[in-house]
Design a protein around this motif. Sequence first.
Motif, PDB file in Angstrom:
ATOM      1  N   LYS A  26       9.891  -5.626  -4.190  1.00  0.00           N
ATOM      2  CA  LYS A  26       9.367  -4.824  -3.514  1.00  0.00           C
ATOM      3  C   LYS A  26       9.138  -3.480  -3.512  1.00  0.00           C
ATOM      4  O   LYS A  26       9.803  -2.672  -3.609  1.00  0.00           O
ATOM      5  CB  LYS A  26       9.207  -5.253  -1.681  1.00  0.00           C
ATOM      6  CG  LYS A  26       8.229  -5.017  -1.323  1.00  0.00           C
ATOM      7  CD  LYS A  26       8.574  -5.536   0.278  1.00  0.00           C
ATOM      8  CE  LYS A  26      10.270  -5.262   0.805  1.00  0.00           C
ATOM      9  NZ  LYS A  26      10.172  -5.834   2.149  1.00  0.00           N
ATOM     10  N   PRO A  27       7.866  -3.073  -4.552  1.00  0.00           N
ATOM     11  CA  PRO A  27       7.445  -1.894  -4.446  1.00  0.00           C
ATOM     12  C   PRO A  27       7.822  -0.845  -2.875  1.00  0.00           C
ATOM     13  O   PRO A  27       8.035  -1.479  -2.154  1.00  0.00           O
ATOM     14  CB  PRO A  27       6.303  -1.380  -4.807  1.00  0.00           C
ATOM     15  CG  PRO A  27       5.789  -2.393  -3.608  1.00  0.00           C
ATOM     16  CD  PRO A  27       6.077  -3.735  -3.812  1.00  0.00           C
ATOM     17  N   LYS A  28       8.724   1.050  -3.071  1.00  0.00           N
ATOM     18  CA  LYS A  28       8.932   2.023  -2.256  1.00  0.00           C
ATOM     19  C   LYS A  28       7.724   2.096  -0.979  1.00  0.00           C
ATOM     20  O   LYS A  28       7.384   2.226  -0.273  1.00  0.00           O
ATOM     21  CB  LYS A  28       9.518   2.221  -2.774  1.00  0.00           C
ATOM     22  CG  LYS A  28      11.404   1.863  -2.769  1.00  0.00           C
ATOM     23  CD  LYS A  28      11.969   2.779  -2.094  1.00  0.00           C
ATOM     24  CE  LYS A  28      13.354   2.564  -2.112  1.00  0.00           C
ATOM     25  NZ  LYS A  28      14.885   3.016  -0.685  1.00  0.00           N
ATOM     26  N   VAL A  29       6.705   1.750  -2.106  1.00  0.00           N
ATOM     27  CA  VAL A  29       5.715   2.447  -2.000  1.00  0.00           C
ATOM     28  C   VAL A  29       3.814   1.548  -1.806  1.00  0.00           C
ATOM     29  O   VAL A  29       4.115   1.236  -3.762  1.00  0.00           O
ATOM     30  CB  VAL A  29       4.841   3.985  -2.787  1.00  0.00           C
ATOM     31  CG1 VAL A  29       3.886   4.513  -1.987  1.00  0.00           C
ATOM     32  CG2 VAL A  29       5.813   4.685  -2.279  1.00  0.00           C
ATOM     33  N   SER A  30       3.253   1.709  -1.052  1.00  0.00           N
ATOM     34  CA  SER A  30       2.159   0.473  -1.301  1.00  0.00           C
ATOM     35  C   SER A  30       1.323   1.269  -1.192  1.00  0.00           C
ATOM     36  O   SER A  30       0.388   2.263  -0.394  1.00  0.00           O
ATOM     37  CB  SER A  30       1.901  -0.486  -0.661  1.00  0.00           C
ATOM     38  OG  SER A  30       0.623  -1.562  -0.375  1.00  0.00           O
ATOM     39  N   ASN A 155       5.427   1.269   2.610  1.00  0.00           N
ATOM     40  CA  ASN A 155       5.641   0.085   1.457  1.00  0.00           C
ATOM     41  C   ASN A 155       5.005  -1.138   2.093  1.00  0.00           C
ATOM     42  O   ASN A 155       4.690  -2.443   1.751  1.00  0.00           O
ATOM     43  CB  ASN A 155       6.936  -1.142   1.177  1.00  0.00           C
ATOM     44  CG  ASN A 155       7.944  -1.236   2.228  1.00  0.00           C
ATOM     45  OD1 ASN A 155       7.468  -1.607   3.310  1.00  0.00           O
ATOM     46  ND2 ASN A 155       8.894  -1.992   1.513  1.00  0.00           N
ATOM     47  N   LYS A 156       4.230  -1.033   3.302  1.00  0.00           N
ATOM     48  CA  LYS A 156       2.933  -0.936   4.158  1.00  0.00           C
ATOM     49  C   LYS A 156       3.789  -2.980   4.489  1.00  0.00           C
ATOM     50  O   LYS A 156       3.054  -4.304   4.574  1.00  0.00           O
ATOM     51  CB  LYS A 156       2.288  -1.337   3.875  1.00  0.00           C
ATOM     52  CG  LYS A 156       1.879   0.171   3.509  1.00  0.00           C
ATOM     53  CD  LYS A 156       0.139   0.275   3.168  1.00  0.00           C
ATOM     54  CE  LYS A 156      -0.624   2.403   2.973  1.00  0.00           C
ATOM     55  NZ  LYS A 156      -1.347   1.771   2.745  1.00  0.00           N
ATOM     56  N   ALA A 162      15.506  -0.166   4.478  1.00  0.00           N
ATOM     57  CA  ALA A 162      15.366   0.629   3.403  1.00  0.00           C
ATOM     58  C   ALA A 162      15.473  -0.036   1.936  1.00  0.00           C
ATOM     59  O   ALA A 162      14.883   1.211   1.194  1.00  0.00           O
ATOM     60  CB  ALA A 162      17.542  -0.113   3.264  1.00  0.00           C
ATOM     61  N   SER A 163      14.002  -0.692   3.099  1.00  0.00           N
ATOM     62  CA  SER A 163      12.926  -0.814   1.012  1.00  0.00           C
ATOM     63  C   SER A 163      11.951   0.188   1.327  1.00  0.00           C
ATOM     64  O   SER A 163      11.269   0.235   0.387  1.00  0.00           O
ATOM     65  CB  SER A 163      12.735  -2.380   1.251  1.00  0.00           C
ATOM     66  OG  SER A 163      13.265  -3.551   1.391  1.00  0.00           O
TER      67      SER A 163
END
Length: 240
Positions: A26-30, A155-156, A162-163
């Motif tokens: 899962k990405p840190k930024v969306s 990441n919305k 912590a992600s």
Amino acid sequence: MKNINLLLIGMTALLFVACNKEADEKPKVSYESTAKEKPAPKTDTTQIEVADLPIHIPGTNYLIHPVGDLNIYGGAKKYESGSATNDIGFTISNYSEGEIAGYLRNLKFQQIGSDSIHALSDKPLLIQTATYLKSVAEKTKQQVMVYALADMDTNKDGKLDASDIKTLYLSESNGGRFTKMSADFQELIDWSLLESMNRLYFRTIEDTNKNGEFDKNDVIHYHYIDLSTKDWKVADYQPI
């Protein structure tokens, strides 16, 4: 029939592994939205808050009450008195040599000799470390705390964990002047105190290619804060 059942089991296992891998990546930024407003995390009302016993950092005049969630991330330990029968973790933080560590939702401060307790912030946070800079206090009389924490649901996924991107904050030893020092959407890599100069150096990485991850193709930024003054201004430097 047995071979068909084995095939179905194998396909199910592969699907489970693939789903878990996708969750782990899962990405840190969306970047789903083009809006510039900060992504505000939602408060999880299903969690039960618990506070550890207060901590007194030598050299300060305040008690600190770490506040977090019971059984957060499933990493809780058994109740250590030996009288508990359930795997419920009541200890939410660790303390060592001026540093409080854990996955904490807040810190509450209480002046010694007073019954009044106030929170570090009224906004959703996930504090991973809070460190008292003893040497800075001895040299400059400034009592400074350094925090590594998440403050935005970057990441919305609707929660703060912590992600999400980790960022740098400073405050006084009583929680006052709680101030964000690193830029929005830049991941804190690390920080270090250069005692001889009373400077706090730190590095961040920016997702310049907008792929939602922090990797070798992104840009690393170098900063320092002069703690010999009370301004707490961030200055950039270029070692490369």
